[in-house]
Write an enzyme that holds these catalytic residues in place. Structure first.
Site, PDB file in Angstrom:
ATOM      1  N   ILE A  25     -29.994 -42.960   4.203  1.00 29.66           N
ATOM      2  CA  ILE A  25     -28.869 -43.901   4.243  1.00 29.66           C
ATOM      3  C   ILE A  25     -29.374 -45.244   4.803  1.00 29.66           C
ATOM      4  CG2 ILE A  25     -27.039 -42.185   4.286  1.00 29.66           C
ATOM      5  CD1 ILE A  25     -26.904 -42.577   7.368  1.00 29.66           C
ATOM      6  N   HIS A  26     -30.143 -45.930   3.977  1.00 25.41           N
ATOM      7  CA  HIS A  26     -30.750 -47.195   4.394  1.00 25.41           C
ATOM      8  C   HIS A  26     -29.711 -48.169   4.959  1.00 25.41           C
ATOM      9  CE1 HIS A  26     -34.715 -46.348   2.746  1.00 25.41           C
ATOM     10  NE2 HIS A  26     -34.201 -46.111   1.551  1.00 25.41           N
ATOM     11  N   ASP A  27     -28.786 -48.607   4.101  1.00 25.53           N
ATOM     12  CA  ASP A  27     -27.861 -49.673   4.481  1.00 25.53           C
ATOM     13  C   ASP A  27     -26.869 -49.253   5.571  1.00 25.53           C
ATOM     14  OD1 ASP A  27     -29.193 -51.219   2.677  1.00 25.53           O
ATOM     15  OD2 ASP A  27     -27.586 -51.264   1.173  1.00 25.53           O
TER      16      ASP A  27
END
Length: 337
Positions: free
Chosen positions: A246-248
């Site tokens: 879940i980068h962002d």
């Protein structure tokens, strides 16, 4: 006894709405302690126009058509524009079915919107920036005092201690506009958090989180399920794992919960020269003090570690709350406490 009212944090999301940007929108919309004041789009995963319509469509699906969405920078400051259809699909949302009968603001740009809001809420507004930083750089040009007007900014971008993903040296958001990133990192914000690949690649959704989200029947849950399936399809080929990081959302969570991260106060410079290392994020990490020159600009908080358990629990709680009727979930539950 009167009920205590918790002040909500006013946040502007600046994004190039693809798959994990959408997860960030869902997460923030589920937080009772967040007032999502506005969304600005920027080139990156898709065109700025497509990104704005994606954001508006997602907000409509979540029952939040009240959040204004404004089209932002359509191209980088000093290089040709490029998109990421390979990862996010031709429309940025993996071609999922979603109601696209939406409107976006056309009376100002995303940079102008940000400046207007910063002046309206001096010292209160916070920014979550999860795309190329062109809009933020343009806002700095419009309002040089922006860093003192903004309470804090959290950026998903960069790869200070690990390889890049756009090139071996550069992370995608920075590579899409290195000049903008350089301006933002050197601006001297009250608080600037950099959530780069150094930490976001440790946030893979595990079977427990995937099962929890798969069990949701809320609008936010159903949308997150589709997005995660599309995102995981890419990572199953690129990384051989049936999941996704879940980068962002990590950037949003670290802004709200700085205690979930470990940080180093590093001055970060961006490689602007044409060539193999363009877009690399460089920090002077030498431990010695004597003889070390002064940094070229103030340090920022570079995230170097995470409490992954707490962060993922917080993420799932935000997804669980998104799109539910008011009062269905307590504030503590939505914060993952």
């Amino acid at each position: 006894m009167a009920e205590t009212v918790t002040a909500r944090r006013r946040i502007v999301l600046d994004c190039d709405t693809g798959l994990d940007d959408t997860l960030t929108l869902i997460f923030l919309s589920g937080r009772p302690d967040v007032e999502l004041v506005a969304v600005g789009s920027v080139h990156g995963n898709v065109s700025a126009v497509q990104g704005a319509h994606n954001s508006a469509a997602v907000l409509k699906a979540l029952g939040r058509p009240d959040v204004p969405v404004t089209v932002g920078a359509r191209r980088p400051l000093a290089q040709p524009v490029q998109y990421s259809a390979r990862v996010h699909g031709s429309d940025g949302l993996g071609e999922i079915p979603i109601d696209r009968e939406v409107r976006v603001r056309s009376d100002s740009s995303a940079a102008e919107q940000l400046v207007q809001l910063a002046r309206r809420y001096p010292g209160e507004l916070e920014i979550v920036a999860v795309g190329p930083l062109t809009n933020i750089a343009l806002a700095l040009m419009i309002e040089p005092d922006l860093p003192s007007l903004i309470a804090g900014i959290s950026v998903m971008g960069g790869a200070v201690t690990v390889p890049g993903n756009n090139t071996p040296w550069a992370e995608s958001n920075i590579a899409h506009d290195p000049e903008a990133a350089s301006l933002v990192f050197s601006a001297g914000w009250r608080r600037c958090v950099l959530a780069g690949l150094d930490v976001t690649l440790t946030t893979w959704l595990r079977p427990a989180e995937l099962a929890a989200i798969d069990g949701l029947a809320t609008p936010g849950g159903r949308l997150a399920q589709q997005i995660i399936r599309r995102f995981s399809a890419y990572f199953s080929v690129a990384y051989g794992r049936q999941s996704c990081p879940i980068h962002d959302p990590t950037a949003a969570i670290l802004l709200l919960h700085p205690e979930y991260g470990q940080y180093q106060p590093w001055s970060v410079q961006v490689e602007l020269a044409r060539g193999l290392t363009r877009g690399a994020t460089l920090a002077d990490r030498r431990p010695f003090v004597a003889g070390k020159p002064e940094p070229p600009h103030p340090p920022i908080e570079v995230a170097t570690g995470l409490n992954v358990d707490a962060l993922l629990e917080c993420f799932v709680a935000g997804i669980r709350a998104a799109g539910t009727a008011p009062g269905q979930q307590t504030e503590k539950e939505a914060r993952g406490e």
